[in-house]
Design an enzyme around this catalytic site. Structure first.
Site, PDB file in Angstrom:
ATOM      1  N   ILE A   1     -39.244 -53.220 108.866  1.00  0.00           N
ATOM      2  CA  ILE A   1     -38.694 -51.854 108.743  1.00  0.00           C
ATOM      3  C   ILE A   1     -39.112 -51.099 110.002  1.00  0.00           C
ATOM      4  O   ILE A   1     -40.299 -50.830 110.194  1.00  0.00           O
ATOM      5  CB  ILE A   1     -39.250 -51.075 107.530  1.00  0.00           C
ATOM      6  CG1 ILE A   1     -39.095 -51.833 106.222  1.00  0.00           C
ATOM      7  CG2 ILE A   1     -38.564 -49.697 107.430  1.00  0.00           C
ATOM      8  CD1 ILE A   1     -39.717 -51.130 105.000  1.00  0.00           C
ATOM      9  N   ASP A   2     -38.153 -50.776 110.858  1.00  0.00           N
ATOM     10  CA  ASP A   2     -38.473 -49.895 111.985  1.00  0.00           C
ATOM     11  C   ASP A   2     -37.977 -48.509 111.607  1.00  0.00           C
ATOM     12  O   ASP A   2     -36.790 -48.327 111.322  1.00  0.00           O
ATOM     13  CB  ASP A   2     -37.823 -50.376 113.286  1.00  0.00           C
ATOM     14  CG  ASP A   2     -38.329 -49.551 114.465  1.00  0.00           C
ATOM     15  OD1 ASP A   2     -39.554 -49.417 114.600  1.00  0.00           O
ATOM     16  OD2 ASP A   2     -37.501 -49.020 115.226  1.00  0.00           O
TER      17      ASP A   2
ATOM     18  N   ASP B   1     -39.395 -56.831 113.194  1.00  0.00           N
ATOM     19  CA  ASP B   1     -39.913 -55.613 112.557  1.00  0.00           C
ATOM     20  C   ASP B   1     -39.144 -55.445 111.250  1.00  0.00           C
ATOM     21  O   ASP B   1     -37.961 -55.128 111.247  1.00  0.00           O
ATOM     22  CB  ASP B   1     -39.723 -54.388 113.466  1.00  0.00           C
ATOM     23  CG  ASP B   1     -40.533 -53.191 112.959  1.00  0.00           C
ATOM     24  OD1 ASP B   1     -40.909 -53.186 111.765  1.00  0.00           O
ATOM     25  OD2 ASP B   1     -40.781 -52.255 113.749  1.00  0.00           O
TER      26      ASP B   1
ATOM     27  N   THR C   1     -40.360 -46.456 109.489  1.00  0.00           N
ATOM     28  CA  THR C   1     -40.946 -46.417 108.140  1.00  0.00           C
ATOM     29  C   THR C   1     -41.059 -45.003 107.578  1.00  0.00           C
ATOM     30  O   THR C   1     -40.935 -44.808 106.383  1.00  0.00           O
ATOM     31  CB  THR C   1     -42.356 -47.038 108.101  1.00  0.00           C
ATOM     32  OG1 THR C   1     -42.984 -46.808 109.332  1.00  0.00           O
ATOM     33  CG2 THR C   1     -42.319 -48.493 107.798  1.00  0.00           C
TER      34      THR C   1
HETATM   35  C1  IPD Z   1     -42.202 -46.746 114.915  1.00  0.00           C
HETATM   36  C2  IPD Z   1     -40.808 -46.250 115.236  1.00  0.00           C
HETATM   37  C3  IPD Z   1     -40.867 -44.915 115.938  1.00  0.00           C
HETATM   38  C4  IPD Z   1     -41.696 -44.976 117.198  1.00  0.00           C
HETATM   39  C5  IPD Z   1     -43.067 -45.538 116.915  1.00  0.00           C
HETATM   40  C6  IPD Z   1     -42.973 -46.892 116.194  1.00  0.00           C
HETATM   41  P1  IPD Z   1     -42.512 -48.141 112.635  1.00  0.00           P
HETATM   42  O1  IPD Z   1     -42.175 -47.986 114.241  1.00  0.00           O
HETATM   43  O2  IPD Z   1     -40.098 -47.181 116.052  1.00  0.00           O
HETATM   44  O3  IPD Z   1     -39.580 -44.451 116.322  1.00  0.00           O
HETATM   45  O4  IPD Z   1     -41.782 -43.692 117.736  1.00  0.00           O
HETATM   46  O5  IPD Z   1     -43.702 -45.702 118.173  1.00  0.00           O
HETATM   47  O6  IPD Z   1     -44.273 -47.349 115.908  1.00  0.00           O
HETATM   48  O7  IPD Z   1     -43.958 -47.794 112.464  1.00  0.00           O
HETATM   49  O8  IPD Z   1     -41.609 -47.225 111.913  1.00  0.00           O
HETATM   50  O9  IPD Z   1     -42.241 -49.598 112.396  1.00  0.00           O
HETATM   51 CA    CA Z   2     -41.570 -50.374 114.435  1.00  0.00          CA
HETATM   52 CA    CA Z   3     -42.333 -51.419 111.079  1.00  0.00          CA
END
Ligand code: IPD
Ligand code: CA
Ligand code: CA
Length: 262
Positions: free
Chosen positions: A80-81, A78, A83
């Site tokens: 950027i986790d 991932d 975003t």
């Molecule tokens: C998200 C984050 C967020 C979680 C969402 C994810 P992203 O990933 O991890 O904390 O609650 O379910 O989709 O979209 O920022 O890569």
């Molecule tokens: Ca993510």
């Molecule tokens: Ca992401």
């Protein structure tokens, strides 16, 4: 091959690029042409950079580029986790990279770039935190915390219908725990369980790129990482806490049927 060393090097490189290129918040928020486009472009650029550094012949599963290649070794990425935090200038976002060999995750890195904190783990080798300028520290999750005193992190998906169910579930959990945290990054939440910054985490609807690296880090710090009813952690549910608290949280969540659709 030292998968952890390479994954850490790549996660640091991607983190530096993202930090250098992240537009100032007012810029991003003020742009009329969707600010999320700017972020999407950086997401894609970071994943391209990461993919270009992965050895040839290895498979990759990336949030942006999907699954490519085949074979015993698969990198789960991932770029950027968190975003939304990245977009708003909040410090809780990370580059997350896990390496899986024959279906088992053997190494994981979560680089929480704005904080200068890099969490790592190898299967059987423990979980570690390298803070900027600080000595590497071995991580242990909190133990012996009863449900009513547990600080519980969770997250919500993007689809409205799913959120409605998640809101119902969290409304039932909130009066029965110390408090709830919604940090905005699943990978960071799992590292927070590993380092004792929260006691537990649960979320429905995350994917292997969100929880792959963080799940290994939490497990190597002594936490139990799994799903409901004895299942493995997966998109339908991820639960993570020290044994004991894991079961208490499981037994609170299971009757609520949190995996149902709205
Ligand atoms: C998200 C984050 C967020 C979680 C969402 C994810 P992203 O990933 O991890 O904390 O609650 O379910 O989709 O979209 O920022 O890569
Ligand atoms: Ca993510
Ligand atoms: Ca992401």
């Amino acid at each position: 091959m030292n998968y952890l060393a390479l994954a850490e090097e790549i996660a640091r490189e991607a983190g530096e690029m993202l930090l250098a290129k992240r537009p100032a918040r007012p810029d991003v928020v003020a742009t009329k042409s969707s600010p999320t486009d700017v972020v999407t472009a950086l997401d894609e650029e970071a994943e391209r950079l990461i993919r270009s550094r992965i050895p040839e012949g290895h498979a990759v599963l990336g949030e942006e580029g999907g699954g490519t290649g085949s074979g015993a070794v698969r990198w789960i990425v991932d770029p950027i986790d968190g975003t939304v935090n990245f977009l708003y200038g909040l410090p809780e976002w990370a580059v997350s990279i896990a390496v899986e060999v024959d279906g088992r995750i053997v190494a994981g890195v979560v680089n929480v770039v704005p904080r200068g904190e890099v969490f790592t783990a190898t299967l059987g080798g423990g979980a570690w935190l390298a803070g900027e300028g600080a000595p590497r520290e071995r991580l242990r999750c909190n133990t012996g915390v009863p449900l009513e005193r547990a600080l519980v992190a969770t997250g919500f998906g993007y689809a409205a219908g799913r959120r409605a169910v998640q809101a119902e579930v969290v409304a039932h959990v909130l009066p029965r725990v110390r408090d709830i945290r919604r940090g905005g990054s699943c990978a960071v939440d799992l590292c927070s369980v590993a380092s004792g910054r929260v006691d537990a985490y649960y979320e429905r609807g995350t994917n292997p790129w969100d929880y792959g690296a963080g799940g290994l880090i939490a497990a190597e710090a002594g936490a139990r990482f799994g799903g409901l009813h004895g299942r493995a952690a997966g998109p339908s549910m991820v639960l993570c806490a020290a044994p004991g608290l894991f079961e208490e949280l499981h037994n609170l969540l299971a009757p609520l049927d949190p995996e149902r659709d709205a």
